[in-house]
Design a protein around this motif. Structure first.
Motif, PDB file in Angstrom:
ATOM      1  N   LEU A   1       0.821  -1.226   0.000  1.00  0.00           N
ATOM      2  CA  LEU A   1       0.000   0.000   0.000  1.00  0.00           C
ATOM      3  C   LEU A   1       0.848   1.266   0.000  1.00  0.00           C
ATOM      4  N   LEU A   2       2.129   1.119   0.351  1.00  0.00           N
ATOM      5  CA  LEU A   2       2.959   2.312   0.528  1.00  0.00           C
ATOM      6  C   LEU A   2       3.605   2.785  -0.766  1.00  0.00           C
ATOM      7  N   ASP A   3       3.766   4.103  -0.868  1.00  0.00           N
ATOM      8  CA  ASP A   3       4.589   4.658  -1.948  1.00  0.00           C
ATOM      9  C   ASP A   3       6.038   4.296  -1.660  1.00  0.00           C
ATOM     10  N   GLU A   4       6.813   4.224  -2.727  1.00  0.00           N
ATOM     11  CA  GLU A   4       8.224   3.867  -2.580  1.00  0.00           C
ATOM     12  C   GLU A   4       8.959   4.778  -1.588  1.00  0.00           C
ATOM     13  N   LYS A   5       8.608   6.072  -1.603  1.00  0.00           N
ATOM     14  CA  LYS A   5       9.302   7.036  -0.724  1.00  0.00           C
ATOM     15  C   LYS A   5       9.053   6.761   0.762  1.00  0.00           C
ATOM     16  N   ASP A   6       7.963   6.072   1.091  1.00  0.00           N
ATOM     17  CA  ASP A   6       7.638   5.804   2.496  1.00  0.00           C
ATOM     18  C   ASP A   6       8.177   4.458   2.996  1.00  0.00           C
ATOM     19  N   LEU A   7       8.715   3.655   2.082  1.00  0.00           N
ATOM     20  CA  LEU A   7       9.172   2.320   2.485  1.00  0.00           C
ATOM     21  C   LEU A   7      10.267   2.349   3.555  1.00  0.00           C
ATOM     22  N   PRO A   8      11.305   3.206   3.411  1.00  0.00           N
ATOM     23  CA  PRO A   8      12.361   3.172   4.435  1.00  0.00           C
ATOM     24  C   PRO A   8      11.827   3.400   5.847  1.00  0.00           C
ATOM     25  N   ASN A   9      10.959   4.403   6.002  1.00  0.00           N
ATOM     26  CA  ASN A   9      10.473   4.757   7.330  1.00  0.00           C
ATOM     27  C   ASN A   9       9.530   3.724   7.922  1.00  0.00           C
ATOM     28  N   TYR A  10       8.624   3.196   7.110  1.00  0.00           N
ATOM     29  CA  TYR A  10       7.566   2.336   7.662  1.00  0.00           C
ATOM     30  C   TYR A  10       7.823   0.843   7.489  1.00  0.00           C
ATOM     31  N   VAL A  11       8.645   0.503   6.514  1.00  0.00           N
ATOM     32  CA  VAL A  11       8.890  -0.931   6.279  1.00  0.00           C
ATOM     33  C   VAL A  11      10.350  -1.313   6.558  1.00  0.00           C
ATOM     34  N   TYR A  12      11.286  -0.699   5.847  1.00  0.00           N
ATOM     35  CA  TYR A  12      12.679  -1.157   5.965  1.00  0.00           C
ATOM     36  C   TYR A  12      13.222  -1.021   7.388  1.00  0.00           C
TER      37      TYR A  12
ATOM     38  N   ILE B   1       5.325  -5.581  -2.376  1.00  0.00           N
ATOM     39  CA  ILE B   1       6.216  -4.438  -2.292  1.00  0.00           C
ATOM     40  C   ILE B   1       6.761  -4.146  -3.695  1.00  0.00           C
ATOM     41  N   LYS B   2       7.112  -2.862  -3.942  1.00  0.00           N
ATOM     42  CA  LYS B   2       7.515  -2.484  -5.307  1.00  0.00           C
ATOM     43  C   LYS B   2       8.911  -3.009  -5.663  1.00  0.00           C
ATOM     44  N   ASN B   3       9.788  -3.138  -4.663  1.00  0.00           N
ATOM     45  CA  ASN B   3      11.178  -3.447  -4.976  1.00  0.00           C
ATOM     46  C   ASN B   3      11.744  -4.512  -4.018  1.00  0.00           C
ATOM     47  N   TYR B   4      11.556  -5.778  -4.401  1.00  0.00           N
ATOM     48  CA  TYR B   4      12.014  -6.874  -3.536  1.00  0.00           C
ATOM     49  C   TYR B   4      13.535  -6.885  -3.386  1.00  0.00           C
ATOM     50  N   LYS B   5      14.217  -6.489  -4.464  1.00  0.00           N
ATOM     51  CA  LYS B   5      15.682  -6.523  -4.437  1.00  0.00           C
ATOM     52  C   LYS B   5      16.214  -5.558  -3.372  1.00  0.00           C
ATOM     53  N   GLU B   6      15.678  -4.345  -3.405  1.00  0.00           N
ATOM     54  CA  GLU B   6      16.114  -3.344  -2.425  1.00  0.00           C
ATOM     55  C   GLU B   6      15.768  -3.806  -0.997  1.00  0.00           C
ATOM     56  N   PHE B   7      14.571  -4.362  -0.839  1.00  0.00           N
ATOM     57  CA  PHE B   7      14.171  -4.861   0.482  1.00  0.00           C
ATOM     58  C   PHE B   7      15.211  -5.855   1.006  1.00  0.00           C
TER      59      PHE B   7
END
Ligand code: CP3
Length: 333
Positions: free
Chosen positions: A205-216, A240-246
């Motif tokens: 559900l998250l935009d890519e820009k919010d992934l570091p704060n709320y997911v990573y 998630i939009k980017n499994y590799k980065e995760f």
């Protein structure tokens, strides 16, 4: 060495263990019978004898490599004193989140409220049926729990416009969730869980820009914590939009992929062990199609450490015979 550890720790590519997300659940008539007699889902999760029995139901039928404890990710808000109910044909319904009340909960209160869950894990992990299998404990990821605790029900396709409005509150809740998730994980491990899976069902559900704060960041903290207890950890940041980065940032021991991803791409750019992928809807088709699709995943990952599983939970309308077929196809490979 337990079957999942062969893949997670030894990176063995000669064996594909199999277990199924939501393997203990509504597609099994023996589960539905118990469920009918126990209309309160939370109470069912807190009944150590029934929880134990339900956890072992799929293992009595099918040749699986792991037991996953019958519980729910929403036992965490329940343990914090937030009201959690499950309504038929609707899903979870949570009460209002009360920061004052939750702030007063300590580790002892929380553990006391959930101690039946831990007793059930202990009973499962000590049973002879799992002696050569893994016992999987699990939690919801901080982000997914935050979504339920604020939204108070499943969010469907997107979050309400004002979800992030009270940023102060959100960040406070995230820290509380993280603190109690660590306690919940430790309690599960102390009672016999030997793999932890982190479900982030709403990461998509998250935009890519919010992934570091709320997911990573919050997930990385948990992954490091599980690793510090010497237990392998599998992450499922669904859609998630980017499994590799995760994977590069969070570095779990394995990543569960969802069924929207192209496994041929994943195998090229993911270095860590992979789990899952098969669309649960394939189990609603026929044997030939199941075999074709299952072999596709096994072939693609034949030189990669790979745990067979689905790309999301098994559907309630699945015929148990198809699960039987699936386990045989994987074993024969
Ligand atoms: O995998 C297993 O067999 C172990 C048990 C397990 C359950 N829930 C039991 C359950 C696990 C691992 C979960 C995880 C869970 N719970 C997730 C993450 C995985 C995913 O599916 O995305 C989430 C988001 C939840 C929250 C939840 N619990 C929802 C949305 C619902 C209702 C809809 C649904 O999918 O069933 C539940 C209820 C629930 N949890 C049931 C079971 C067997 C069905 C209860 C019933 O009505 O009989």
């Amino acid at each position: 060495m337990k079957p999942l550890n062969r893949v997670l720790i030894e990176k063995d590519t000669s064996y594909n263990p199999i277990w199924i997300m939501r393997q203990a659940g509504r597609y099994l008539p023996e589960f539905r019978k118990i469920r009918k007699e126990n209309p309160d889902f939370i109470n069912l999760c807190l009944n150590e004898n029934l929880s134990f029995e339900i956890t072992l139901q799929p293992l009595k039928r099918f040749d699986l490599d792991a037991a996953i404890i019958f519980s729910d990710i929403l036992m965490l808000p329940y343990g914090l004193g937030q009201k959690v109910e499950f309504e038929k044909n609707f899903g979870p319904k949570l009460g209002k989140f009360d920061l004052n009340k939750v702030s007063k909960v300590d580790q002892i209160d929380f553990t006391a409220k959930l101690h039946k869950v831990y007793k059930a894990i202990k009973k499962v992990s000590e049973d002879s049926i799992v002696s050569d299998k893994n016992t999987i404990g699990f939690v919801g990821a901080p982000w997914t729990l935050l979504v339920y605790m604020i939204n108070k029900q499943s969010p469907k396709k997107q979050l309400k416009q004002n979800f992030f409005e009270d940023n102060f509150l959100i960040n406070r809740i995230l820290l509380i969730i993280e603190k109690f998730l660590k306690i919940h994980i430790k309690n599960q491990i102390e009672n016999g869980a030997n793999v932890i899976q982190i479900f982030d069902s709403w990461a998509g559900l998250l935009d890519e820009k919010d992934l570091p704060n709320y997911v990573y960041t919050p997930t990385l903290n948990l992954v490091n914590y599980v690793k510090s207890l010497n237990v392998p950890v599998i992450c499922f940041p669904r859609e998630i939009k980017n499994y590799k980065e995760f994977c590069e940032v969070v570095k779990p021991d394995a990543i569960n992929i969802d069924y929207n991803l192209n496994p041929k791409e994943i195998v090229k750019y993911i270095q860590i062990p992979v789990q899952g992928g098969l669309d649960p809807k394939i189990l609603l088709t026929d044997y030939e199609n199941l075999k074709k699709e299952t072999l596709k995943y096994l072939e693609i990952f034949k030189d990669h450490p790979y745990i067979f599983n689905l790309g999301h939970g098994i559907l309630p309308e699945t015929n148990p015979m198809m699960v039987e077929n699936l386990t045989k196809i994987v074993r024969d490979f």
